[in-house]
Write an enzyme that holds these catalytic residues in place. Structure first.
Site, PDB file in Angstrom:
ATOM      1  N   LYS B  83      22.019  16.440 -24.150  1.00 10.31           N
ATOM      2  CA  LYS B  83      21.870  15.980 -22.766  1.00 10.31           C
ATOM      3  C   LYS B  83      20.398  15.994 -22.359  1.00 10.31           C
ATOM      4  CE  LYS B  83      23.869  16.935 -18.183  1.00 10.31           C
ATOM      5  NZ  LYS B  83      24.744  17.862 -17.416  1.00 10.31           N
ATOM      6  N   SER B 158      28.415  15.500 -14.900  1.00  6.36           N
ATOM      7  CA  SER B 158      27.156  14.822 -15.131  1.00  6.36           C
ATOM      8  C   SER B 158      26.810  14.627 -16.617  1.00  6.36           C
ATOM      9  CB  SER B 158      26.025  15.612 -14.469  1.00  6.36           C
ATOM     10  OG  SER B 158      25.867  16.883 -15.071  1.00  6.36           O
ATOM     11  N   SER B 182      30.527  19.818 -15.068  1.00  6.83           N
ATOM     12  CA  SER B 182      29.800  18.712 -15.705  1.00  6.83           C
ATOM     13  C   SER B 182      29.981  18.598 -17.216  1.00  6.83           C
ATOM     14  CB  SER B 182      28.309  18.810 -15.389  1.00  6.83           C
ATOM     15  OG  SER B 182      28.077  18.363 -14.078  1.00  6.83           O
TER      16      SER B 182
END
Lengths: 100, 476
Positions: B83, B158, B182
């Protein structure tokens, strides 16, 4: 609904420049969200002293960082990240000024 | 045999160990898939240019270790997606924000350091909601990511890019971060296993901070065993994160199981779509058939969780993001005076959702409102944590659907509050610090497309092993 002035004041506190249209949309959004999260104000905290919630201080030993430490030897990269740089220095705006 | 990029980590590790494939083969297969799909799905913000070299180094290391008779780490040569809010030294890391668009990481996050030691291969950095704020990856400054299972839908967020990369078989596994769901929500939307460790289990050093009392990094993978392997590699106390703890510091229960799963039915009466609820009931029955006792439990403060979260999180966001001032790093815009420099840099660098949360956080922390919002939210947080502790002394885990619905359409939720409601079941574990896992529990149909949904299991602090054990029963 919170007022335009309140939104503007928050933006000043948060160091954010807002476009006029955003002031209006934030007025609406923040008010809606506050109405929802306002449920928490019903939580009773009577009686008990506000306790330290499972938290305690964790301090590291006062010892020099060793060569293998994550941040050791990274000065060059930190300096490279400065938005404005002069040699070894991060150039910033003059902050302390003489009162007029 | 399936394509190499479609293997689970465990399968690939076995083949690498047996010498049937090389890390370079695996990396090539993933890169080919990325090449084929990334343009349309917008999953990777950057694919690193040295992937084959990393894989080659992993192969060389395996050879050297094998000649010394040493056992190689199972992640040696496994291609992973990372990420874009996790620092890898010398590589760009932007948190999907204009603010950090050209920022290069100055050091390795501890989780990255551990993965490098294991010999994992980093494919690239994945798209996300800006600064991890959102549940759909639509808040990225670099455009939304599409769900590989249905490109008209979001992958969740996210950590949407990290989930989509694994679901699209561009990577064998990935790392995400979870502040309010997330990792687990995108895992549910993409048909994956997503795991949020106990707060303090994994070092936060080198993660771009969002809500420091809530954030944890964790894995997304095809199987529970893969997630467990990734977690075991990245966990551990770290001198660089004073909130990280040793296993010995939790008094919580662990294995063996009592084989009791708690279900808070009072939270499921409304808001969950009916076929999602039906899938949930089916997986509970499956557990029952395997000898688990289902226990009705009450979590009286749980209905407050989302409110508590949307007070505490923005408060921490407004503090954490104060560091982006255009002076030390990131975007810098010059104004008339110092105040203007700050305000203009932050206005140009932050997207609308980030600005909204900074404003909200500033509000709940400001004099006159602090007691009514932040103070009360902290009190409710303690209450909720106590309730979880009590319940989790009686049952091994608490089960709920991970999300009330399957993946939503891109652009479907334009009102911020309705988007926040997607987090209704996931935020609780961040507030209380408990570990939680989302495991696929079947498919539901929307507009003729089969979409995955997940079941979420939450265990006592430090009792990750319970979640892996029950998780494996659910996926079997």
């Amino acid at each position: 609904m919170i007022s335009k002035e309140e939104v503007q004041n928050l933006a000043t506190l948060a160091r954010l420049e807002l476009a006029p249209a955003e002031v209006e949309s934030l007025q609406k959004d923040i008010s809606n969200i506050l109405e929802y999260v306002g449920q928490v104000s019903a939580v009773s905290i009577d009686g008990a002293e506000p306790k330290a919630p499972m938290l305690r201080n964790v301090l590291r030993d006062d010892a020099a960082r060793e060569a293998g430490d994550t941040m050791a030897g990274k000065e060059a990269r930190v300096k490279e990240a400065f938005p404005k740089r002069e040699g070894e220095y991060n150039v910033v705006r003059k902050i302390i000024q003489k009162d007029e | 045999m399936s394509n190499l990029n479609e293997l689970s980590i465990t399968e690939a590790a076995a083949k690498l160990k047996a010498g049937e494939i090389t890390a370079v083969d695996l990396a090539r297969a993933c890169l080919a898939e990325i090449e084929k799909k990334n343009k349309d799905l917008n999953i990777f913000l950057e694919v690193f240019d040295d992937v084959i070299a990393q894989a080659g180094a992993a192969d060389a290391r395996r050879k050297a270790e094998s000649s010394e008779g040493k056992e190689s780490h199972p992640l040696l040569g496994i291609p992973l997606a990372i990420k874009d809010n996790i620092l890898i030294e010398g590589r760009k890391v932007s948190a999907a924000s204009k603010m950090l668009e050209n920022y290069t990481a100055t050091y390795d996050a501890t989780v990255i350091k551990k993965l490098k030691e294991a010999g994992a291969v980093f494919l690239g950095r994945t798209n996300m909601d800006e600064f991890a704020m959102g549940g759909s990856t639509e808040n990225s400054a670099f455009g939304p990511t599409k769900n590989p299972l249905d490109p008209s839908r979001v992958p969740g967020g996210s950590s949407g890019g990290s989930a989509a990369a694994v679901a699209a078989h561009m990577a064998l596994g990935s790392l995400g971060t979870d502040t309010g769901g997330s990792i687990r929500e995108p895992a549910a939307f993409c048909g994956l296993v997503g795991f949020k460790p106990t707060y303090g289990k994994v070092s936060r050093s080198g993660l771009i901070a969002m809500g420091s009392s809530l954030d944890q990094a964790g894995p997304l993978a095809h199987t529970v065993a893969d997630a467990e392997l990734l977690f075991n590699t990245i966990k551990g106390k770290d001198a660089l994160d004073s909130t990280s703890l040793d296993q010995s510091q939790w008094q919580g229960r662990t294995l063996p199981l009592q084989k009791r799963v708690g279900v808070p039915r009072h939270l499921l009466k409304e808001g969950v779509e009916s076929d999602v609820l039906q899938k949930f009931e089916e997986s509970l029955k499956q557990l029952q058939a395997k000898g688990y006792e289902l226990v009705d439990i009450e979590l009286p403060s749980a209905p407050l969780a989302l409110s508590v979260y949307y007070v505490i999180m923005p408060a921490e966001v407004s503090s954490n993001l104060a560091r982006f001032d255009g002076v030390r790093y990131g975007l810098s815009v010059k104004g008339e005076n110092l105040f203007d420099d700050y305000a203009k840099s932050r206005a140009a660098g932050f997207g609308p959702e980030v600005r909204r949360r900074i404003m909200l956080g500033t509000y709940v922390l400001s004099a006159g409102y602090y007691d009514a919002y932040y103070g009360k939210a902290l009190a409710a947080r303690d209450k909720l944590t106590e309730e979880f502790k009590k319940v989790l002394a009686e049952v091994d885990a608490i089960a709920v659907p991970t999300t009330p619905c399957p993946a939503i359409k891109i652009g479907e939720k334009s009102d911020p509050l309705s988007m926040y409601l997607l987090d209704i079941f996931t935020v609780t574990a961040n507030i209380t610090g408990n570990p939680a896992i989302s495991v696929p529990m079947g498919m539901v149909e929307r507009e003729g497309v089969q979409l995955p949904v997940g079941i979420q299991l939450t265990a006592a602090h430090g009792a990750e092993d319970i979640l892996f054990t029950i998780g494996k029963e659910v996926e079997a």
